[in-house]
Design a protein around this motif. Structure first.
Motif, PDB file in Angstrom:
ATOM      1  N   SER A  36       0.873  -1.164   0.000  1.00 35.93           N
ATOM      2  CA  SER A  36       0.000   0.000   0.000  1.00 35.93           C
ATOM      3  C   SER A  36       0.911   1.216   0.000  1.00 35.93           C
ATOM      4  O   SER A  36       1.480   1.587   1.035  1.00 35.93           O
ATOM      5  CB  SER A  36      -0.915  -0.008   1.227  1.00 35.93           C
ATOM      6  OG  SER A  36      -1.766   1.120   1.216  1.00 35.93           O
ATOM      7  N   ASN A  39       1.722   4.566   2.473  1.00 34.31           N
ATOM      8  CA  ASN A  39       0.986   4.202   3.690  1.00 34.31           C
ATOM      9  C   ASN A  39       1.934   3.437   4.609  1.00 34.31           C
ATOM     10  O   ASN A  39       2.346   2.326   4.298  1.00 34.31           O
ATOM     11  CB  ASN A  39      -0.227   3.348   3.309  1.00 34.31           C
ATOM     12  CG  ASN A  39      -1.074   2.964   4.499  1.00 34.31           C
ATOM     13  OD1 ASN A  39      -0.695   3.175   5.650  1.00 34.31           O
ATOM     14  ND2 ASN A  39      -2.231   2.395   4.233  1.00 34.31           N
ATOM     15  N   GLY A  42       0.024   0.205   6.354  1.00 34.72           N
ATOM     16  CA  GLY A  42      -0.617  -0.826   5.571  1.00 34.72           C
ATOM     17  C   GLY A  42      -2.048  -1.044   6.033  1.00 34.72           C
ATOM     18  O   GLY A  42      -2.673  -0.154   6.610  1.00 34.72           O
ATOM     19  N   ASP A  45      -7.590  -5.014   2.713  1.00 36.10           N
ATOM     20  CA  ASP A  45      -8.554  -4.539   1.720  1.00 36.10           C
ATOM     21  C   ASP A  45      -9.908  -5.197   1.956  1.00 36.10           C
ATOM     22  O   ASP A  45     -10.106  -5.930   2.937  1.00 36.10           O
ATOM     23  CB  ASP A  45      -8.051  -4.778   0.304  1.00 36.10           C
ATOM     24  CG  ASP A  45      -7.848  -6.262  -0.024  1.00 36.10           C
ATOM     25  OD1 ASP A  45      -8.394  -7.123   0.700  1.00 36.10           O
ATOM     26  OD2 ASP A  45      -7.153  -6.562  -1.018  1.00 36.10           O
ATOM     27  N   TRP A  51      -2.097  -5.749   3.227  1.00 39.08           N
ATOM     28  CA  TRP A  51      -1.117  -4.962   2.481  1.00 39.08           C
ATOM     29  C   TRP A  51      -0.170  -4.312   3.490  1.00 39.08           C
ATOM     30  O   TRP A  51      -0.598  -3.847   4.546  1.00 39.08           O
ATOM     31  CB  TRP A  51      -1.815  -3.883   1.656  1.00 39.08           C
ATOM     32  CG  TRP A  51      -2.740  -4.424   0.605  1.00 39.08           C
ATOM     33  CD1 TRP A  51      -3.895  -5.119   0.810  1.00 39.08           C
ATOM     34  CD2 TRP A  51      -2.597  -4.310  -0.802  1.00 39.08           C
ATOM     35  NE1 TRP A  51      -4.479  -5.449  -0.390  1.00 39.08           N
ATOM     36  CE2 TRP A  51      -3.708  -4.952  -1.409  1.00 39.08           C
ATOM     37  CE3 TRP A  51      -1.659  -3.701  -1.630  1.00 39.08           C
ATOM     38  CZ2 TRP A  51      -3.887  -5.028  -2.777  1.00 39.08           C
ATOM     39  CZ3 TRP A  51      -1.821  -3.766  -3.010  1.00 39.08           C
ATOM     40  CH2 TRP A  51      -2.925  -4.423  -3.568  1.00 39.08           C
ATOM     41  N   ILE A  80      -7.865   0.619   1.015  1.00 44.28           N
ATOM     42  CA  ILE A  80      -6.564   0.018   0.742  1.00 44.28           C
ATOM     43  C   ILE A  80      -6.616  -0.662  -0.614  1.00 44.28           C
ATOM     44  O   ILE A  80      -7.532  -1.455  -0.863  1.00 44.28           O
ATOM     45  CB  ILE A  80      -6.193  -1.021   1.825  1.00 44.28           C
ATOM     46  CG1 ILE A  80      -6.203  -0.364   3.216  1.00 44.28           C
ATOM     47  CG2 ILE A  80      -4.842  -1.657   1.531  1.00 44.28           C
ATOM     48  CD1 ILE A  80      -5.134   0.660   3.438  1.00 44.28           C
ATOM     49  N   PRO A  81      -5.718  -0.381  -1.563  1.00 43.98           N
ATOM     50  CA  PRO A  81      -4.563   0.515  -1.448  1.00 43.98           C
ATOM     51  C   PRO A  81      -4.784   1.891  -2.078  1.00 43.98           C
ATOM     52  O   PRO A  81      -3.819   2.630  -2.276  1.00 43.98           O
ATOM     53  CB  PRO A  81      -3.517  -0.251  -2.256  1.00 43.98           C
ATOM     54  CG  PRO A  81      -4.314  -0.840  -3.389  1.00 43.98           C
ATOM     55  CD  PRO A  81      -5.654  -1.199  -2.799  1.00 43.98           C
TER      56      PRO A  81
END
Length: 855
Positions: A36, A39, A42, A45, A51, A80-81
């Motif tokens: 991600s 970020n 992380g 999702d 991620w 995400i992401p």
């Protein structure tokens, strides 16, 4: 003693080497990296996949910065992401430790939204993996805008290498001042080798055969289709490869789309490279061998020119039991790829999956950068069935001799730019315009990965983007349409509705003064209809453009919801057989919708009572086919089905050329995905047309539209209303009365007296059977709208053949019409890439579709 110790050490070292041998390690879990970008923490999702942050994979991290998107488009599957990004102002790389001897999928996620302190339309960059160029001068914002997508996912199948690291390098373009690169997510997945050492090139055979070494080539995924089936999400893919498989309907050429079916037997996917769902459904040509001999089942794809493409066909014959029952030819760009495709013969048994790969070079030929795939029965070997079959199709672009996979950015046409300028001149202040566009710059409002070249645009500047002089306009395999966001157009709404900026930009805003001028201050003499929403007025705008203006009745319960739904739905859709929404007005508690004027009124007006003109049977068939095309597009033209929910003869309008257009989307619903199967909703619709299963279970499916359309078919045949309380009790409901009469063999007694003796027996039988199937009590027993369309086309052909008998031609249909005419037919039938085409030449071509002679 020392000898024993020596032998022990040798055995121990051999054991350790065996445990650590890389060959065995390769048999372990596949490598996966999910970053991600921008970020640090992380996250997970919507599918539950985890991620991680991207910082530790960066080389020279000081050349980049983290950013958060200003708004979340409603079409994003999860934060995400997409909601975080890594922005690069200088050349920067990610580095992954991998097993270089294996192939890897690389997926890049781009969400070209608004980010702090940058203008997303200035982002142009190159992207390389080692010596391979994946993107060059790439603009995610321009691509998303031209293709009407909220976000983009680029997928590459990277060839094995001698290196045990994967370096992904972003480089901002030096052609434009202030340019930068960005990415929202990076996914790297190790895969087994999926390609063969030698794949034959179409157009070369015998001793001069030319092959490509696909195992050594890096590729970009262009299309991945579940032919005859529905969208398959990444979480339902096989082998953990997280591939998306899309419906093929939007790529079919013409109305002859064949029929779809599903397996009712066990399929062994051991030999397959696709998920079970792909092999469990298929598209075939249909049940009539005489029809099948005279047309090709054809798909058309737009691609980048001057590249070689690998086409992978997925087959699984679960309908037949032995060889030579179904044998057909495969054509790619009008060249024979294989002349004797016998699935069972090549797979070894029934119900066994198999693949067949072909490669073809696509050269730039006057801008027609396309791949045509056509299937035709091989009659020379005299199979038991004259039919063809396909379960799945993948198309990959191969890198050229310079290891380049980068194609040009899509082009925004002059027509689109004029529409942009026209829309933007009516916007209020620059501030309100900018706030509106933030929500729509990345995406559009058209459906899923629909046919190439969707032309609705949302632009975040009145000027054109730089670098858009190229002609590519193919739709990537990962395309997700923008849907209604919750932002309200500044300066437009008064708090009563939430029209997405996307929808607002795709249709024109009219001031209340313009509406009043067009209707002579809502003069009653201009009223042409009344519905649940309110009165409909005829009017004139821009000097001479005839329009229909639907004015909301303040006391209508449907008012606000129907107003908003109609704008959100129709701003996404442009099709020859759907009524076109020109614009809307919302001012001083007045709400109005402005449509193209339909000169011939509603279908009902021409069927009974004070009918203006008595329609011939052929006219009625053509109108039904047009309406079926419109509904078929609604059901299949987007990632999720659009269910009309109020199909009836007053909602089928006719233009000056008697072309049917489905109207009134105020009750429409966006349909379910595969896992849901239905939409639970309060029952709405019109009595007489209402699906009894929907009424009982309050679960809406696209088969509810099919039921309503079945009532329309009988209404057209019998020229009587769906409900008539003045008739005896058993005849009040047209649907019940027609089904009872069909069962008793007395349906012919119900035919409109104007049609008695004017319908051929074969045509009547096919039409009546189609209408009866639509009215099946259970939705699962009803045909799809695609099947209904095919049967109506066939009925028209039967009627036309009786009127104008003509010897059957042995020539393939792909040779019967030149390329340009076929493409014109394609545009008229699907209307996915342009507005209605009303020129005389195209109208003549459209009549070729309706009049099915020789097809």
């Amino acid at each position: 003693m020392s000898s024993c110790i020596h032998h022990f050490l040798v055995v121990f070292l051999v054991f350790v080497c065996f445990i650590l041998d890389p060959v065995d390690a390769a048999d372990g879990p596949a490598q996966k990296f999910l970053l991600s970008c921008g970020n640090q923490k992380g996250g997970a999702d919507a599918d539950g996949r985890k991620w991680e942050g991207d910082a530790k994979f960066l080389v020279k991290a000081d050349r980049s910065r983290e950013a958060k998107a200003d708004m979340q488009d409603s079409s994003l599957p999860s934060e995400i992401p997409f909601m975080s990004a890594r922005i690069f102002n200088a050349e920067t790389s990610y580095k992954f430790a991998i097993n270089g001897s294996n192939r890897h999928f690389l997926r890049l996620y781009f969400y070209p939204s608004s980010y702090p302190n940058v203008n997303i339309s200035n982002s142009y960059f190159a992207l390389n993996v080692g010596e391979t160029t994946l993107l060059n001068n790439f603009s995610a914002a321009l691509t998303a805008t031209a293709l009407s997508q909220a976000y983009i996912v680029k997928e590459y199948a990277l060839a094995p290498s001698d290196l045990n690291d994967l370096t992904v390098t972003f480089k901002p373009s030096d052609k434009y001042s202030g340019s930068f690169a960005f990415v929202n997510g990076i996914e790297v997945i190790e895969t087994p080798e999926m390609f063969d050492d030698n794949t034959g090139m179409v157009g070369f055979s015998g001793d001069s055969g030319v092959t490509i070494e696909a195992t050594k080539a890096s590729m970009e995924t262009m299309y991945r289709l579940n032919v005859g089936g529905q969208f398959i999400p990444p979480t339902n893919d096989s082998a953990g490869l997280m591939r998306s498989w899309y419906d093929d309907t939007a790529y079919i050429l013409g109305a002859s789309s064949g029929v779809t079916n599903a397996a009712n037997t066990t399929i062994d996917v051991g030999n397959g490279t696709a998920p079970l769902a792909v092999y469990s459904t298929a598209r075939t040509m249909g049940p009539d061998p005489n029809v099948n001999k005279n047309y090709n089942l054809t798909w058309v794809f737009q691609v980048d020119a001057n590249f070689t493409y690998l086409l992978r066909f997925h087959f699984c014959d679960y309908l037949d039991q032995k060889v030579n029952q179904r044998v057909f030819e495969i054509f790619i760009n009008n060249q024979t790829a294989l002349d004797t495709m016998d699935i069972i013969g090549l797979a070894g048994s029934a119900g066994s999956p198999m693949k067949k790969d072909f490669a073809i070079l696509v050269k730039d030929n006057k801008g027609d950068n396309e791949i045509w795939v056509a299937l035709h029965p091989n009659v020379s070997v005299k199979p038991e069935f004259y039919d063809a079959m396909l379960n799945g199709l993948e198309i990959f672009k191969l890198g050229d001799s310079k290891k380049n996979l980068a194609g040009p950015n899509p082009k925004i046409s002059d027509m689109m730019q004029k529409q942009i300028d026209h829309n933007t001149k009516d916007f209020g202040s620059k501030k309100s315009y900018k706030s509106a566009i933030i929500g729509g710059a990345a995406g559009g409002a058209a459906a899923f990965g629909i046919a190439a070249g969707l032309i609705f645009v949302i632009n975040n500047r009145k000027r054109k983007y730089p670098g858009q002089d190229s002609v590519s306009s193919w739709l990537p395999v990962y395309g997700h349409s923008h849907t209604a966001s919750k932002s309200t157009m500044s300066g437009r709404s008064h708090g009563s509705t939430n029209i997405s900026s996307d929808a607002a930009c795709n249709c024109r805003y009219f001031s209340l003064a313009e509406i009043k001028q067009a209707t002579k201050h809502f003069d009653e003499s201009h009223v042409i209809g009344v519905g649940g929403f309110g009165k409909v007025y005829r009017g004139v705008v821009d000097g001479n453009m005839k329009v229909a203006i639907k004015r909301s009745n303040p006391s209508s319960e449907q008012g606000v919801n129907e107003f908003q739904t109609e704008i959100e739905m129709l701003s996404k859709l442009r099709h020859r057989h759907l009524v076109s929404l020109i614009g809307y007005c919302e001012e001083d508690n007045e709400m109005a919708l402005v449509y193209d004027f339909m000169g011939k009124g509603t279908l009902r007006e021409h069927l009974y009572k004070n009918n203006k003109i008595t329609l011939t049977w052929k006219q009625r068939l053509e109108i039904c086919i047009g309406a079926a095309r419109g509904l078929h597009y609604l059901h299949t033209g987007a990632k999720y089905t659009i269910i009309h929910r109020d199909v009836k003869t007053t909602n089928i309008l006719l233009d000056d050329k008697w072309v049917a257009k489905v109207s009134d989307f105020g009750l429409s619903k966006t349909g379910p995905n595969m896992n849901q199967g239905h939409v639970s909703t309060v029952v709405k619709g019109s009595f007489g047309y209402l699906d009894p299963e929907y009424f009982r279970r309050q679960q809406l499916t696209e088969k509810s539209d099919v039921y309503s359309f079945g009532v329309v078919l009988f209404e057209v045949l019998c020229a009587r209303p769906a409900l008539n309380p003045s008739l005896p009790k058993e005849q009040v409901s047209l649907a019940d009365h027609a089904l009872r009469s069909a069962k008793n063999g007395t349906l012919e007694d119900m035919i409109d007296p104007h049609l008695k003796g004017k319908i051929s027996a074969e045509c009547f039988k096919k039409y009546a059977e189609t209408a009866e199937k639509c009215l099946a009590d259970h939705g699962t027993d009803r045909p799809s709208m695609g099947d209904v369309l095919w049967n109506l086309e066939f009925a028209l052909q039967l009627e036309s053949n009786l009127e104008n008998p003509k010897p059957a031609s042995n020539k393939r249909s792909i040779d019967l019409t030149d390329h340009n005419s076929i493409m014109a037919m394609h545009r008229n039938t699907l209307s996915l890439g342009s507005e209605d085409i009303d020129g005389s030449e195209d109208s003549e071509v459209f009549s070729q579709i309706v009049n099915q002679k020789g097809r």
